[in-house]
Design a protein around this motif. Sequence first.
Motif, PDB file in Angstrom:
ATOM      1  N   VAL A  17       0.809  -1.335   0.026  1.00 36.12           N
ATOM      2  CA  VAL A  17       0.010   0.104  -0.011  1.00 36.12           C
ATOM      3  C   VAL A  17       0.779   1.290  -0.111  1.00 36.12           C
ATOM      4  O   VAL A  17       0.223   2.478  -0.033  1.00 36.12           O
ATOM      5  CB  VAL A  17      -0.944   0.133   1.153  1.00 36.12           C
ATOM      6  N   GLY A  18       2.223   1.145   0.020  1.00 36.49           N
ATOM      7  CA  GLY A  18       2.951   2.174   0.119  1.00 36.49           C
ATOM      8  C   GLY A  18       3.676   2.682   1.524  1.00 36.49           C
ATOM      9  O   GLY A  18       4.084   3.598   1.601  1.00 36.49           O
ATOM     10  N   ASP A 223      11.901   4.757  -7.250  1.00 33.65           N
ATOM     11  CA  ASP A 223      12.794   3.367  -8.109  1.00 33.65           C
ATOM     12  C   ASP A 223      14.292   4.244  -8.306  1.00 33.65           C
ATOM     13  O   ASP A 223      15.058   3.532  -8.667  1.00 33.65           O
ATOM     14  CB  ASP A 223      11.929   3.283  -9.240  1.00 33.65           C
TER      15      ASP A 223
END
Length: 266
Positions: A17-18, A223
């Motif tokens: 979910v982060g 990322d």
Amino acid sequence: MENVKRIIAVASGKGGVGKSTTAVNLALALKAKGHSVGLLDADIYGPSIGLMLGVAEGTKPNVHEGNNFEPIIAHGLQTMSMAYLVTDKTPMVWRGPMASGALQQILNQTRWDNLDYLVIDMPPGTGDIQLTLAQKAKVDGAVIVTTPQDLALLDAQKGIEMFQKVKVPVLGIVENMAVHVCSQCGHEEHIFGQQGGQKLADKYEATILGQLPLDINIRTETDNGIPTVAASTNSKNRDHYLSMADNVIAELANIDNDDGPVITFS
Ligand SMILES: Nc1ncnc2c1ncn2[C@@H]1O[C@H](COP(=O)(O)OP(=O)(O)OP(=O)(O)O)[C@@H](O)[C@H]1O
């Protein structure tokens, strides 16, 4: 741990979910506000903060007398992670039981250098490992990360109840991926539903600490090893994380905790 003033656990019931993205950006936002901040990656199943902070693969912490680990500095944060101690080739089956032992070790043996805040990226879920961590670690407060989706909210609820059971105050809720704004036309879409975080906050009389959009920039920045708060000096998302940090500091100030935070394992 006497070198740590405040300990904040970032948790979620559901995976993906982060939670780690939030933990990393919250830590960077606290740092941007002039505090000395550490980040402990306790997510033994998928330690990711090293990658998110651009720590080169294979970087190992220095070990000092008494087997104390020196945190690895990344973007000005003092960091420690399971990923610094295991390799990609470590089998999951080995990693599970060994990892909880190693987790206790890094909790007890990391030599933090005078931290105002230690942010702990908790493992997702509400199983034994999470319960033990929440129970044994003298966390000052927990931040619950969820998406507005029913399934995630249900698991976030379990997370809140777990912290309540072990008497760790819940500082509030972060609603991640709250809305998607199309980068082409600006159209807003509530992919994971709407108002879910608010309903959860209302139910538990908790504060909404922040709402983050589902935004490709948050994903790409993370990322690339330069998370949103470090990537830009002027972006809406960065502002969201900075005001989240303000809200966390304000909620911590509301908590009367005169014992001082200490993590102890028996
Ligand atoms: N607000 C957001 N917008 C876009 N992408 C996001 C956002 N938050 C997280 N992501 C992306 O979603 C993926 C999962 O995020 P993250 O690893 O932080 O979740 P997690 O809850 O910690 O997962 P796990 O349960 O595996 O530990 C990552 O690729 C991350 O970059």
